[in-house]
Design an enzyme around this catalytic site. Structure first.
Site, PDB file in Angstrom:
ATOM      1  N   TRP A  62       0.802  -1.122   0.114  1.00 30.58           N
ATOM      2  CA  TRP A  62      -0.310   0.108  -0.360  1.00 30.58           C
ATOM      3  C   TRP A  62       0.658   1.217  -0.221  1.00 30.58           C
ATOM      4  O   TRP A  62       1.563   1.442  -1.238  1.00 30.58           O
ATOM      5  CB  TRP A  62      -1.104  -0.254   1.357  1.00 30.58           C
ATOM      6  CG  TRP A  62      -0.904  -0.518   2.464  1.00 30.58           C
ATOM      7  CD1 TRP A  62      -0.640   1.054   3.271  1.00 30.58           C
ATOM      8  CD2 TRP A  62       0.111  -1.538   3.249  1.00 30.58           C
ATOM      9  NE1 TRP A  62      -0.617  -0.071   5.039  1.00 30.58           N
ATOM     10  CE2 TRP A  62      -0.399  -0.796   4.570  1.00 30.58           C
ATOM     11  CE3 TRP A  62       0.128  -3.001   2.694  1.00 30.58           C
ATOM     12  CZ2 TRP A  62       0.524  -1.927   5.745  1.00 30.58           C
ATOM     13  CZ3 TRP A  62       0.519  -3.379   3.902  1.00 30.58           C
ATOM     14  CH2 TRP A  62       0.382  -3.496   5.124  1.00 30.58           C
ATOM     15  N   ASP A  63       0.694   2.378   1.048  1.00 34.77           N
ATOM     16  CA  ASP A  63       1.497   3.410   0.885  1.00 34.77           C
ATOM     17  C   ASP A  63       2.958   3.348   0.257  1.00 34.77           C
ATOM     18  O   ASP A  63       3.736   2.109   0.835  1.00 34.77           O
ATOM     19  CB  ASP A  63       1.865   3.834   2.186  1.00 34.77           C
ATOM     20  CG  ASP A  63       0.456   4.378   3.036  1.00 34.77           C
ATOM     21  OD1 ASP A  63      -0.139   3.694   2.842  1.00 34.77           O
ATOM     22  OD2 ASP A  63       0.018   4.955   4.232  1.00 34.77           O
ATOM     23  N   GLU A  91      -3.484  12.568   6.996  1.00 35.69           N
ATOM     24  CA  GLU A  91      -2.288  11.316   6.284  1.00 35.69           C
ATOM     25  C   GLU A  91      -1.347  12.156   5.740  1.00 35.69           C
ATOM     26  O   GLU A  91      -1.164  12.675   4.503  1.00 35.69           O
ATOM     27  CB  GLU A  91      -2.701  10.607   6.559  1.00 35.69           C
ATOM     28  CG  GLU A  91      -4.115   9.852   6.894  1.00 35.69           C
ATOM     29  CD  GLU A  91      -4.256   8.148   7.302  1.00 35.69           C
ATOM     30  OE1 GLU A  91      -3.995   7.599   7.864  1.00 35.69           O
ATOM     31  OE2 GLU A  91      -5.216   8.166   6.239  1.00 35.69           O
ATOM     32  N   ARG A 130       2.480  10.382  12.938  1.00 32.39           N
ATOM     33  CA  ARG A 130       3.140   9.514  12.151  1.00 32.39           C
ATOM     34  C   ARG A 130       3.462   9.825  10.646  1.00 32.39           C
ATOM     35  O   ARG A 130       3.448  11.356  10.940  1.00 32.39           O
ATOM     36  CB  ARG A 130       2.294   8.026  11.492  1.00 32.39           C
ATOM     37  CG  ARG A 130       0.757   8.554  11.273  1.00 32.39           C
ATOM     38  CD  ARG A 130       0.698   7.279  11.276  1.00 32.39           C
ATOM     39  NE  ARG A 130      -0.862   6.832  10.472  1.00 32.39           N
ATOM     40  CZ  ARG A 130      -2.323   6.739  11.152  1.00 32.39           C
ATOM     41  NH1 ARG A 130      -2.273   6.852  12.443  1.00 32.39           N
ATOM     42  NH2 ARG A 130      -3.441   7.322  10.473  1.00 32.39           N
ATOM     43  N   ASP A 131       4.017   9.510   9.712  1.00 35.73           N
ATOM     44  CA  ASP A 131       3.963   9.908   8.545  1.00 35.73           C
ATOM     45  C   ASP A 131       4.574  11.167   8.491  1.00 35.73           C
ATOM     46  O   ASP A 131       4.837  11.978   7.677  1.00 35.73           O
ATOM     47  CB  ASP A 131       3.048  10.035   8.047  1.00 35.73           C
ATOM     48  CG  ASP A 131       1.674   8.621   7.785  1.00 35.73           C
ATOM     49  OD1 ASP A 131       2.337   7.580   8.204  1.00 35.73           O
ATOM     50  OD2 ASP A 131       0.137   9.089   7.587  1.00 35.73           O
ATOM     51  N   ALA A 158       4.493   4.892   7.116  1.00 32.67           N
ATOM     52  CA  ALA A 158       4.720   5.060   6.248  1.00 32.67           C
ATOM     53  C   ALA A 158       5.575   6.493   7.115  1.00 32.67           C
ATOM     54  O   ALA A 158       5.676   6.806   7.659  1.00 32.67           O
ATOM     55  CB  ALA A 158       4.357   5.711   5.824  1.00 32.67           C
TER      56      ALA A 158
HETATM   57  C1  FRU Z   1      -2.061   6.116   4.411  1.00 33.95           C
HETATM   58  C2  FRU Z   1      -2.368   5.458   6.405  1.00 33.95           C
HETATM   59  C3  FRU Z   1      -0.531   5.727   7.091  1.00 33.95           C
HETATM   60  C4  FRU Z   1       0.211   4.860   7.911  1.00 33.95           C
HETATM   61  C5  FRU Z   1       0.008   3.601   7.496  1.00 33.95           C
HETATM   62  C6  FRU Z   1      -0.273   2.267   7.974  1.00 33.95           C
HETATM   63  O1  FRU Z   1      -2.004   4.791   4.138  1.00 33.95           O
HETATM   64  O2  FRU Z   1      -2.504   5.209   6.965  1.00 33.95           O
HETATM   65  O3  FRU Z   1      -1.360   6.898   7.975  1.00 33.95           O
HETATM   66  O4  FRU Z   1       1.679   5.451   7.878  1.00 33.95           O
HETATM   67  O5  FRU Z   1      -1.211   3.915   6.637  1.00 33.95           O
HETATM   68  O6  FRU Z   1      -0.441   1.472   7.268  1.00 33.95           O
END
Ligand code: FRU
Length: 424
Positions: free
Chosen positions: A52-53, A294, A209-210, A139
């Protein structure tokens, strides 16, 4: 809760507000801000893992960077379990939806490489098992530091807690591919403070996060964006005139929107290497509007700061809504004031007929927007879906002043480099 002025004082800046009035301007299915339909017959990057990310390797100025002609991306990744009894349903079939929905709990950082900026080959895990201090590797951003190939990977170490961390390693290339070496010592940088940024003790549903580090093109200093929520006990936030904005008669009722308190955080490095950070008040708050902003990131263009962040339909507050996708804000200087792009903030949302087709958009400085496929309906009613866990088609947008326009669509996972670094 105190107002932004009381809370953050006069210096160094006032957070900009994404207001309920701004969000009322969000319109799903406007073709200029809607991602083209993703077809259900998409290819998958891997049958072994979900991704995903997606985090393209870049430099501190934001340029997507290849090394010795190899493009590199990092992805949040989790094994697929088609044969695990835990994910076999009562009819003996693989319950891929449940497997996919559980992925966050076992997210790990992997890397991929490519000669063409697409058709990614799996490199492997970035850190060996046991290196990262918590269960989940969430992420962040891989930064190419120099021509020696040194890479700082900033990411979020989650469960227990949520800490912004970094780990240093090196990218090594051969004729045949790319490997990541080192990445053995994770350094905790900071976590939410409870004064500017909400902590887990204040709200078990907090977000922190992120990390997205960058060099400010104007003052040359090292900063970092991140996702947060505005500090304060859950339920204590006030949605007042400022948060509501200029709404038409009949739109004054804010319902339970005090529970939605997203913000885009910023920190400044006290040193050159980015080992010592000081959190500053948020750049942008969305109290009463949305609970998650996010993966915030910038595009620096035409002397302006274009701030992008991803958000969901389900995280909007009572009385406002919008599609899953990427939202944007623009300012003339780093600390704002920021105004929502396209009036509303919406830059690229999912079409209402396929509300979960993509997520986790990253707008790159060349106007290309990468995202992953979440799920796509396979029948008219939308009850049957196909789970993605793979790269979505890249979309091209044009950014013009305070407006953006969808202008192109490219291949799945197309992330071309903006510059190539020859390693020494
Ligand atoms: C975005 C997210 C990020 C996080 C990750 C967790 O898709 O929610 O904010 O770091 O996915 O899986």
């Amino acid at each position: 809760m105190k107002s932004n002025t009381e809370k953050f004082g006069k210096t160094p800046h006032q957070p900009s507000l994404w207001t309920r009035a701004d969000a009322l301007k969000v319109h799903a299915d406007d073709p200029t801000t809607t991602q083209p339909l993703v077809s259900a017959d998409f290819p998958v990057l891997s049958n072994e893992v979900f991704i995903w990310d997606t985090m393209p390797l870049r430099d501190l100025d934001g340029n997507i960077t290849s090394v010795d002609g190899w493009s590199v991306i990092f992805t949040l990744t989790a094994d697929r379990h088609p044969n695990d009894p835990q994910y076999i349903d009562e009819n003996g079939n693989y319950d891929i939806t449940r497997d996919w929905n559980d992925r966050h709990g076992r997210a790990k950082m992997y890397y991929w490489f490519s000669r063409t900026g697409k058709d990614w080959e799996l490199g492997g895990r970035v850190m060996a098992e046991g290196v990262s201090p918590t269960a989940r590797e969430w992420a962040g951003t891989p930064i190419l530091l120099n021509e020696q190939g040194d890479v700082d990977l900033y990411y979020t170490a989650v469960t227990p807690g949520a800490t912004i961390v970094k780990v240093r390693g090196r990218v090594v290339t051969t004729e045949h591919g790319v490997s990541m070496v080192g990445f053995e010592k994770v350094k905790p940088l900071f976590e939410a403070d409870g004064k500017m940024y909400q902590t887990e003790a204040q709200n078990p549903f907090w977000g922190f996060r992120d990390p997205w580090p960058f060099r400010d093109p104007n003052d040359g200093k090292l900063y970092m964006l991140f996702e947060g929520n505005v500090a304060g006990e859950r339920g204590s936030h006030k949605v007042g005139e400022a948060e509501i904005g200029d709404v038409p008669p009949g739109y004054e009722d804010v319902g339970n929107s005090r529970f939605q308190t997203a913000c885009v955080g910023i920190a400044v490095a006290r040193d050159e290497d980015g080992d010592d950070w000081e959190m500053l008040p948020p750049l942008l708050t969305a109290v009463g509007v949305n609970d998650q902003t996010e993966r915030p990131h910038f595009v620096f263009q035409d002397g302006k700061y274009y701030l992008f962040t991803i958000s969901h339909t389900f995280t909007y507050a009572d009385g406002v809504t919008g599609p899953d996708g990427v939202y944007g804000f623009v300012a003339d200087s780093l600390f704002g004031p920021y105004v929502p792009l396209n009036g509303s903030g919406l830059v690229l949302g999912n079409p209402s007929s396929q509300p979960f087709q993509t997520y986790s958009h990253c707008v790159m400085p060349n106007g290309l927007v990468t995202s992953f496929i979440d799920s796509v309906p396979t029948d008219e009613s939308g009850t049957q879906i196909r789970i993605g866990g793979t790269e979505a088609p890249t979309v091209g947008i044009k950014i013009k002043g305070q407006q953006t326009f969808v202008v192109a669509e490219y291949d799945y996972g197309y992330i071309p480099p903006m510059l190539d670094v020859t390693l020494k």
